[in-house]
Design an enzyme around this catalytic site. Structure first.
Site, mmCIF file in Angstrom:
data_model
loop_
_atom_site.group_PDB
_atom_site.id
_atom_site.type_symbol
_atom_site.label_atom_id
_atom_site.label_comp_id
_atom_site.label_asym_id
_atom_site.label_seq_id
_atom_site.Cartn_x
_atom_site.Cartn_y
_atom_site.Cartn_z
ATOM 1 N N GLU A 58 -6.629 4.367 8.116
ATOM 2 C CA GLU A 58 -6.431 5.793 7.824
ATOM 3 C C GLU A 58 -7.675 6.401 7.183
ATOM 4 O O GLU A 58 -7.983 7.572 7.381
ATOM 5 C CB GLU A 58 -5.174 5.974 6.947
ATOM 6 C CG GLU A 58 -3.911 5.757 7.783
ATOM 7 C CD GLU A 58 -2.708 5.268 7.013
ATOM 8 O OE1 GLU A 58 -2.697 5.348 5.771
ATOM 9 O OE2 GLU A 58 -1.764 4.782 7.682
ATOM 10 N N SER A 102 3.858 -2.506 10.222
ATOM 11 C CA SER A 102 5.315 -2.509 10.406
ATOM 12 C C SER A 102 5.982 -3.828 10.007
ATOM 13 O O SER A 102 6.948 -4.258 10.650
ATOM 14 C CB SER A 102 5.670 -2.126 11.847
ATOM 15 O OG SER A 102 5.245 -0.800 12.119
ATOM 16 N N HIS A 116 -9.307 0.824 5.191
ATOM 17 C CA HIS A 116 -8.006 1.032 5.848
ATOM 18 C C HIS A 116 -8.216 1.961 7.044
ATOM 19 O O HIS A 116 -9.031 2.896 6.975
ATOM 20 C CB HIS A 116 -7.008 1.642 4.854
ATOM 21 C CG HIS A 116 -5.605 1.631 5.373
ATOM 22 N ND1 HIS A 116 -5.157 2.551 6.299
ATOM 23 C CD2 HIS A 116 -4.564 0.797 5.135
ATOM 24 C CE1 HIS A 116 -3.893 2.283 6.600
ATOM 25 N NE2 HIS A 116 -3.513 1.227 5.902
ATOM 26 N N ASN A 129 0.866 -1.185 0.000
ATOM 27 C CA ASN A 129 0.000 0.000 0.000
ATOM 28 C C ASN A 129 0.902 1.234 0.000
ATOM 29 O O ASN A 129 1.528 1.523 1.021
ATOM 30 C CB ASN A 129 -0.891 -0.036 1.246
ATOM 31 C CG ASN A 129 -1.693 1.239 1.432
ATOM 32 O OD1 ASN A 129 -1.804 2.053 0.517
ATOM 33 N ND2 ASN A 129 -2.250 1.418 2.618
ATOM 34 N N GLY A 184 2.901 1.904 10.668
ATOM 35 C CA GLY A 184 3.876 2.989 10.496
ATOM 36 C C GLY A 184 4.599 3.383 11.769
ATOM 37 O O GLY A 184 5.229 4.438 11.818
ATOM 38 N N GLU A 204 -4.917 -5.321 10.753
ATOM 39 C CA GLU A 204 -3.904 -4.286 10.910
ATOM 40 C C GLU A 204 -4.141 -3.509 12.206
ATOM 41 O O GLU A 204 -4.937 -2.551 12.211
ATOM 42 C CB GLU A 204 -3.966 -3.299 9.748
ATOM 43 C CG GLU A 204 -3.730 -3.910 8.388
ATOM 44 C CD GLU A 204 -3.204 -2.865 7.414
ATOM 45 O OE1 GLU A 204 -2.085 -3.053 6.932
ATOM 46 O OE2 GLU A 204 -3.888 -1.860 7.191
ATOM 47 N N LYS A 239 0.015 4.282 -0.207
ATOM 48 C CA LYS A 239 -0.635 5.452 0.404
ATOM 49 C C LYS A 239 -0.428 6.697 -0.469
ATOM 50 O O LYS A 239 -0.397 6.584 -1.686
ATOM 51 C CB LYS A 239 -0.114 5.673 1.828
ATOM 52 C CG LYS A 239 -0.117 4.388 2.653
ATOM 53 C CD LYS A 239 0.139 4.644 4.091
ATOM 54 C CE LYS A 239 0.301 3.310 4.808
ATOM 55 N NZ LYS A 239 0.273 3.436 6.240
HETATM 56 C C1 PEP Z 1 -0.481 -0.085 6.042
HETATM 57 O O1 PEP Z 1 -0.524 1.072 5.674
HETATM 58 O O2 PEP Z 1 -1.425 -0.829 5.740
HETATM 59 C C2 PEP Z 1 0.662 -0.537 6.807
HETATM 60 C C3 PEP Z 1 0.634 -1.729 7.316
HETATM 61 O O3 PEP Z 1 1.719 0.336 6.931
HETATM 62 P P1 PEP Z 1 3.187 0.006 7.528
HETATM 63 O O4 PEP Z 1 3.634 -1.297 6.895
HETATM 64 O O5 PEP Z 1 4.030 1.153 7.121
HETATM 65 O O6 PEP Z 1 3.043 -0.154 9.000
#
Ligand code: PEP
Length: 248
Positions: A95, A208, A93, A9, A169, A163, A11
């Protein structure tokens, strides 16, 4: 029986220059056992589709509107994503849930719009740190799963991504036992609702994931791959994650 999936992803990151990373992923993508997906910003979907043409890498959107068309300035429909070359779309997601107030019902409607356009929906679920610390994780995930997953979900049209919001992040990752507990719970809930077909629905872990922790996460039963943010922006990192998934 479930094909593994490494999903990236991007973003709100990347202009045309980012396609060089995608080219480097394409050059390394010789895997047959693992599906690979990159969800670039909407502005790059068409060019990304051209870039990966002839390779096993699929392209996806990061969001779609629930409606087919209309007065929704700035939004993108499932049909538009498919037309640009996408075969997947991320829905719900965290976000989007936080920044845009998306409820479970909205996420379910967006996932239905994905199905209507032959897009595979990657439906995201995750608890906040406050909810985890209050011991509410499974209750929150159960509610989100039920509310965000349309009744028309099948192994062919749906991927679930767990997630934890606090792991996205941040460099913080749940323990292997915590990941296993939630993935086993999601599998059991899916089977309760959809029957044996739900054994074929892939469940990704996201938050992460990096080359250094991928192998131990992919060893967990009911982890069928990863949804990767930051580490999907660089081919060297994402290719290493794909290799770890291939080897798992
Ligand atoms: C994500 O945005 O779905 C995500 C898991 O980000 P990151 O791997 O940077 O934690």
């Amino acid at each position: 029986m479930r094909r593994k999936l490494a999903a990236g992803n991007w973003k709100m990151n990347g202009t045309a220059a980012a396609l060089n990373e995608l080219k480097a992923m394409k050059d390394a993508a010789k895997t047959q056992a693992t599906d690979v997906l990159i969800c670039p910003p909407a502005t790059l979907i068409s060019r990304a589709s051209d870039t990966v043409s002839g390779s096993p890498i699929a392209i996806g959107g990061q969001d779609c509107h629930a409606n087919a068309s209309g007065a929704h300035t700035g939004d993108i429909s499932g049909a538009m994503l498919a037309d640009a070359g996408a075969s997947y779309v991320i829905t719900g997601h965290s976000e989007r849930r936080v920044d845009h107030g998306e409820t479970d019902a909205i996420v379910a409607a967006k996932s239905t719009a994905a199905y209507d356009n032959d897009l595979i929906a990657v439906i995201c679920l995750g608890e906040s740190l406050k909810q985890r610390e209050a011991g509410e994780t499974l209750a929150v995930i159960g509610t989100q799963l039920q509310g965000s997953t349309p009744d028309a979900a099948t192994a062919a049209n749906t991927v679930i991504a767990y997630e934890p919001v606090w792991a996205i992040g941040t460099g913080k990752v749940p323990t292997i036992a915590q990941i296993a507990e939630v993935h086993d719970f999601i599998r059991a809930e899916l089977i309760k609702h959809f029957g044996e077909d739900a054994n074929g629905i892939r469940i990704l872990y996201g938050g992460s994931v990096k080359p250094s922790n991928a192998t131990e996460i992919f060893a967990v039963e009911n982890v069928d791959g990863a949804l990767v943010g930051g580490a999907s922006l660089k081919a060297a990192d994402f290719n290493a994650i794909i290799a770890a998934l291939d080897a798992s």
